[in-house]
Design an enzyme around this catalytic site. Structure first.
Site, PDB file in Angstrom:
ATOM      1  CG  ASN A 129      -1.836  -1.216   1.226  1.00 50.91           C
ATOM      2  OD1 ASN A 129      -2.081  -1.811   0.179  1.00 50.91           O
ATOM      3  ND2 ASN A 129      -2.319  -1.587   2.396  1.00 50.91           N
ATOM      4  CG  ASP A 131      -2.753   3.353   2.466  1.00 45.52           C
ATOM      5  OD1 ASP A 131      -1.921   3.065   3.361  1.00 45.52           O
ATOM      6  OD2 ASP A 131      -3.611   2.544   2.064  1.00 45.52           O
ATOM      7  CG  HIS A 146       4.179  -1.503  -4.725  1.00 44.86           C
ATOM      8  ND1 HIS A 146       3.034  -2.261  -4.712  1.00 44.86           N
ATOM      9  CD2 HIS A 146       5.171  -2.324  -5.163  1.00 44.86           C
ATOM     10  CE1 HIS A 146       3.322  -3.491  -5.138  1.00 44.86           C
ATOM     11  NE2 HIS A 146       4.604  -3.546  -5.410  1.00 44.86           N
ATOM     12  CB  CYS A 154      12.678  16.131  -9.185  1.00 42.23           C
ATOM     13  SG  CYS A 154      13.410  16.707 -10.743  1.00 42.23           S
ATOM     14  CB  CYS A 205      11.667  19.814 -10.213  1.00 38.74           C
ATOM     15  SG  CYS A 205      12.825  19.942  -8.838  1.00 38.74           S
ATOM     16  N   GLY A 273     -10.483 -13.515   0.155  1.00 40.35           N
ATOM     17  CA  GLY A 273     -10.622 -14.162  -1.146  1.00 40.35           C
ATOM     18  C   GLY A 273      -9.455 -15.074  -1.463  1.00 40.35           C
TER      19      GLY A 273
HETATM   20 ZN   LIG Z   1      14.500  18.637  -9.915  1.00 37.68          ZN
END
Ligand SMILES: [Zn+2]
Length: 304
Positions: A129, A131, A146, A154, A205, A273
């Site tokens: 996740n 979040d 992830h 940037c 950026c 599941g």
């Molecule tokens: Zn930059």
């Protein structure tokens, strides 16, 4: 057959796994008492969490119980880098979807996992996740496999800025977006289409004017090798792998089950599941993550 799981095309890979799951047999579910007994004998755990954990915090998942896509196709890394129009679509949707993630609160599952860390059972938590709800619940040792949606990076100079600052910039430069009604979608995304996208101003950026990307791993990209190796290292030091709230559809997380199996580390699972690793599991609780983890943490606390 198993080699077919490793596909260069993430979408093709997911479709193949769906076919496997629909025809494959899931292992039978057991109760939380058996889970507790197993954890008492294998007390050092590495937990691997997924979208099913955050569902009850109001963050929708991409897939249902048998792994079918629920929403539209997710953003692809290459398309985001190459196409200005893709970035316009992403930032417009993300502008609408971000508050849902920013305001989400941890639920019983996040809190119980944090308690299991405090009790000394969960050594490391690896989450798919983005979040940051595990951290909001007070969990200390978390690997964000992830990435994290609350950060923007940037691609040219590596500078990171907060998603909150980018949200302010988007608001100041795209006032018309506030007039659009949308519904929230997975991972801070939201459904939005139409001519408004042509006028969408995308952020660059603040330091070098380079290309800004949310600091997450998009589909079509891969997890940093150092992070993967850090997880393997942690996994080598625990008694069992506890999979919670994920169907393990993505190879970036499924590989840890393969590693565990190859190294005789038992795999436990709490999921409502089917999962891609069902034939590799030592024990599976087919139930809601929040209530199951709450019961487990409470039982282990009482036991001392
Ligand atoms: Zn930059």
């Amino acid at each position: 057959m198993r080699a077919l799981f490793v596909s260069a095309d993430p979408l093709g890979q997911v479709q193949f796994v769906q076919a496997q799951l629909q025809s494959g047999a899931a292992v039978g579910g057991v109760g939380v008492e058996e889970l507790q007994a197993f954890v008492e004998e294998h007390p050092r755990l590495l937990a691997l969490s997924g979208a099913g954990i955050s569902q009850h915090s109001g963050i929708p998942t991409y897939r249902d119980a048998v792994g079918v896509w629920k929403s539209n196709k997710p953003i692809q890394h290459g398309e985001f880098i190459r196409h200005h129009a893709t970035r316009q679509r992403y930032w417009a949707r993300s502008y609408k979807g971000w508050p849902n993630v920013a305001n989400a609160r941890p639920n019983a599952a996040h809190i119980a996992l944090s308690e299991l860390e405090d009790l000394g059972y969960v050594q490391t938590l690896v989450t798919q996740n983005i979040d940051r709800l595990h951290q909001k619940a007070g969990h200390r040792k978390v690997i964000d496999l992830h990435g994290r949606l609350d950060q923007v990076i940037c691609m040219d100079c590596g500078e990171t800025v907060t998603r909150a600052d980018v949200q302010d910039w988007l608001a100041q430069n795209n006032a018309h977006l506030d007039e659009i009604k949308v519904t929230a979608a997975p991972d801070g995304d939201a459904q939005i289409e139409g001519e408004v996208l042509n006028d969408m101003q995308v952020p660059s950026c603040f330091r070098c004017s380079g290309l800004l990307k949310p600091n997450v791993v998009f589909y079509g990209s891969s997890v940093n090798k150092e992070i993967v190796n850090a997880v393997y290292d942690q996994l080598s030091q625990v008694d069992a792998l506890l999979v919670v709230g994920t169907s393990l559809m993505v190879f970036s997380s499924f590989r840890f089950c393969k590693f565990a199996q190859a190294n005789d580390i038992p795999i436990l699972c709490i999921n409502e599941g089917l999962t891609r690793a069902d034939d590799m599991l030592r024990l599976k609780v087919l139930a809601d993550c929040g209530s199951t983890l709450q019961h487990l943490a409470q039982a282990l606390l009482v036991r001392g």
